[in-house]
Design a protein around this motif. Sequence first.
Motif, PDB file in Angstrom:
ATOM      1  N   ASP A   1     -30.295  91.976  67.125  1.00 44.62           N
ATOM      2  CA  ASP A   1     -31.045  93.169  67.495  1.00 44.62           C
ATOM      3  C   ASP A   1     -30.213  94.432  67.297  1.00 44.62           C
ATOM      4  OD1 ASP A   1     -33.655  92.960  68.080  1.00 44.62           O
ATOM      5  OD2 ASP A   1     -33.415  92.540  70.213  1.00 44.62           O
TER       6      ASP A   1
ATOM      7  N   ASN B   1     -35.116  98.185  84.779  1.00 44.27           N
ATOM      8  CA  ASN B   1     -35.085  97.863  83.344  1.00 44.27           C
ATOM      9  C   ASN B   1     -35.434  99.048  82.451  1.00 44.27           C
ATOM     10  OD1 ASN B   1     -38.106  97.545  83.787  1.00 44.27           O
ATOM     11  ND2 ASN B   1     -37.943  97.001  81.632  1.00 44.27           N
TER      12      ASN B   1
ATOM     13  N   ARG C   1     -35.109  98.087  79.035  1.00 43.24           N
ATOM     14  CA  ARG C   1     -35.502  97.250  77.897  1.00 43.24           C
ATOM     15  C   ARG C   1     -36.446  96.159  78.389  1.00 43.24           C
ATOM     16  NH1 ARG C   1     -29.269  97.290  76.332  1.00 43.24           N
ATOM     17  NH2 ARG C   1     -29.276  99.244  75.183  1.00 43.24           N
TER      18      ARG C   1
ATOM     19  N   GLU D   1     -35.130  92.851  80.321  1.00 45.20           N
ATOM     20  CA  GLU D   1     -34.251  92.978  81.496  1.00 45.20           C
ATOM     21  C   GLU D   1     -34.989  92.580  82.785  1.00 45.20           C
ATOM     22  OE1 GLU D   1     -31.231  96.352  79.647  1.00 45.20           O
ATOM     23  OE2 GLU D   1     -32.863  97.009  80.941  1.00 45.20           O
TER      24      GLU D   1
ATOM     25  N   ASN E   1     -39.656 100.967  81.554  1.00 50.23           N
ATOM     26  CA  ASN E   1     -40.278 100.555  80.309  1.00 50.23           C
ATOM     27  C   ASN E   1     -41.221  99.367  80.514  1.00 50.23           C
ATOM     28  OD1 ASN E   1     -40.936  99.975  77.702  1.00 50.23           O
ATOM     29  ND2 ASN E   1     -38.840  99.878  76.933  1.00 50.23           N
TER      30      ASN E   1
ATOM     31  N   SER F   1     -42.705  97.574  77.009  1.00 51.38           N
ATOM     32  CA  SER F   1     -41.919  96.583  76.269  1.00 51.38           C
ATOM     33  C   SER F   1     -41.904  95.259  77.018  1.00 51.38           C
ATOM     34  CB  SER F   1     -40.492  97.079  76.045  1.00 51.38           C
ATOM     35  OG  SER F   1     -40.510  98.194  75.200  1.00 51.38           O
TER      36      SER F   1
ATOM     37  N   ARG G   1     -38.056  93.668  73.206  1.00 51.98           N
ATOM     38  CA  ARG G   1     -36.872  94.228  73.856  1.00 51.98           C
ATOM     39  C   ARG G   1     -36.931  95.760  73.790  1.00 51.98           C
ATOM     40  NH1 ARG G   1     -30.944  93.997  71.970  1.00 51.98           N
ATOM     41  NH2 ARG G   1     -29.852  94.625  73.856  1.00 51.98           N
ATOM     42  N   PHE G   2     -37.349  96.283  72.632  1.00 51.81           N
ATOM     43  CA  PHE G   2     -37.377  97.729  72.438  1.00 51.81           C
ATOM     44  C   PHE G   2     -38.813  98.250  72.438  1.00 51.81           C
ATOM     45  CE2 PHE G   2     -33.275  96.626  70.129  1.00 51.81           C
ATOM     46  CZ  PHE G   2     -32.500  96.886  71.251  1.00 51.81           C
TER      47      PHE G   2
ATOM     48  N   ASP H   1     -34.828 102.141  70.997  1.00 54.54           N
ATOM     49  CA  ASP H   1     -34.283 101.771  72.301  1.00 54.54           C
ATOM     50  C   ASP H   1     -34.239 103.037  73.168  1.00 54.54           C
ATOM     51  OD1 ASP H   1     -32.755 100.854  74.394  1.00 54.54           O
ATOM     52  OD2 ASP H   1     -31.053 100.203  73.164  1.00 54.54           O
TER      53      ASP H   1
ATOM     54  N   ASN I   1     -32.718 103.511  75.746  1.00 57.64           N
ATOM     55  CA  ASN I   1     -31.326 103.758  76.171  1.00 57.64           C
ATOM     56  C   ASN I   1     -30.422 104.208  75.019  1.00 57.64           C
ATOM     57  OD1 ASN I   1     -29.533 104.048  78.280  1.00 57.64           O
ATOM     58  ND2 ASN I   1     -28.711 101.967  78.051  1.00 57.64           N
TER      59      ASN I   1
ATOM     60  N   TYR J   1     -25.765  93.290  75.094  1.00 56.58           N
ATOM     61  CA  TYR J   1     -26.574  92.924  73.928  1.00 56.58           C
ATOM     62  C   TYR J   1     -26.374  91.477  73.489  1.00 56.58           C
ATOM     63  CZ  TYR J   1     -22.657  93.187  70.618  1.00 56.58           C
ATOM     64  OH  TYR J   1     -21.491  92.960  69.943  1.00 56.58           O
TER      65      TYR J   1
END
Lengths: 316, 310
Positions: free
Chosen positions: A93, B36, B38, B41, B77, B80, B86-87, B94, B96, B132
């Motif tokens: 990712d 979170n 993302r 999370e 978020n 997502s 995730r994004f 992202d 973040n 990550y």
Amino acid sequence: MVKTVASVGLPVDEVLEIKKNRILPEGESDGKKKRISIVTGIHGDELEGQYVCFELIRRIEEHKELLKGIVDVYPAMNPLGIDSITRGIPAFDLDMNRLFPGNKDGDMTEFLASGMIADVDGSDVCIDIHASNIFLTEIPQIRINELHKEKLIPLAKELNVDFIWVHGANTVLESTFAHSLNSRNVPTLVVEMGVGMRITKEYCNQLVDGILHLMETMEIWAGETIEPRKPIISEDADDVTYLNAPTAGVFVPRVKHWEHLKKSDEIGWIIDPLHGKILEKILSPVDGILFTIREYPIVDHGSLIGRLLREEARKE
Amino acid sequence: MEKKIIYEISSLYRDNFRVTGFEFGEGEKSVCIVGNLRGNEVQQIYTCSQLVQKFKVLEKEGKIRKGHKVLIIPSMNPYSMNSKERFWPTDKTDINRMFPGYDLGETTQRIAAGIFEVIKDYKYGMQFASFYMPGKFMPHVRMMQTGFENVEMAKEFGMPYVVLRKIRPYDTTTLNYNWQIWETNAFSIYTTSTTEIDKESAKEAIRGILRFLAKQQIIEYTTHEGYKSSVVTDSEMISVRTKSAGIFDSKVKAGEEIAKGQILAQIIDPLEGEVKENLISPVDGIVFFGHNDPLTYANTAVFKIISGGI
């Protein structure tokens, strides 16, 4: 001569290899010749460079006797991304263009990045070909960080693009491939053209003409080449106006790419298919030329719809 | 408690994108805690939701000191998370990596700007963060070395470790970095996991935050003193890397004490089942981070070790 630049074993019965094709003048082994490197595929969803690599090699091989220097072609810096239609590096990712200069003792991604830099380092010039993303179509252009503009603008003018965009320095961009090489005194030009996941042959051929012309000026190519088109050069951030979607919906353009617009001309509609309504009419905020236009119809609040180069900037 | 919509935008076909906050107490903007950012999370949103529970009780019992406002945002978020991305679902950016944001920019820049406008003036900022790479951590407080970081203050969470991270170019667009630049005392709180819920480490993080807030005289709360935190920089940690790729069979867990020469994991050939590689600890120490994916790539830092004992 195809060579593996960097490789790493994957978990199940596969080796990930980044390859290049080194094209040498007839009868030459690796001598001390001028070298141009053509790099693409750092983002796996950007494919315009695939055709550029093919066509460049094809034209060189057709008249190999005219080649006087070294041409290194790296068509796939992110092979897993290209294979899986993924912009970044699948599984991690990560955007590969935020990992440079990499680290040979680092993780797989950093290790590969450092291998690429080490191999391209020493080139007399490098062209890093990008193809926007799946959302936007770009007119053939070169983007230059203002830190390196003195060295790069003269080279960029030879590449037969329509537009040269000098942008401000940005900390985040310090981890790009081009920035890492420019910092190592390898002049590296970032080309943006076309759109993600597609090949626009017209733009690809335009760039191949330009690369051969640049090679001629560097005495790497002895063949006759085109007279490059005269690009618009923008160095002032105020030259460019951004159009962002004021609402979510489906964007349908009403103009063509690279079209001259007057203030208040209709660029497109954002429509609501559920109710059959036009939610917003997107009007040009200035007189200018549209060098970026949205390709992917679905927009959220703020999605980029286009970029306009103000008419005054074009005239200057 | 006041439930507030911090930021909201409409969508073509989905329910509105809403960021909901829970405000406790009244007065100066003292503490902002976020979950979170993302979509994967889950531990971060869970921990934050449990903190909302704690604060409901604290407020009911009158244990939030006068003059202090606490804002908790369990999810920055929801989109997502709901679509298991995730994004950001459309353009895969992202949030973040968008701070401090730009209100006239693209979608995630606008979201970052809209949220940051609300949370930037708090005195203390805490974010439940994630890494990550797939793996488990020892719970810790992490700070970026912006020059504004206050290490002594970070020790007041009483968590086992305070980790200092050297800034890389891409860090400059994270929430933590920008909070610090806007003079918020910013802390990233790492619990053990990300994509699965680990109740124990969630509790430890919550205790850490409550302990910290009690020391800052923001709440009344009694608990044990916690750990005397050790301060480590990320460069001091010893990475154990794989030479080969394959099936990853871990023999130790995050938080475990290990001895020099101990086998930490084995890499197994996925076709023939042979052990391709033994990963050996180069020192006596503690496993600070351990990879937990059943497969591994080569050159991967699968363990991070802090040398010495607890």
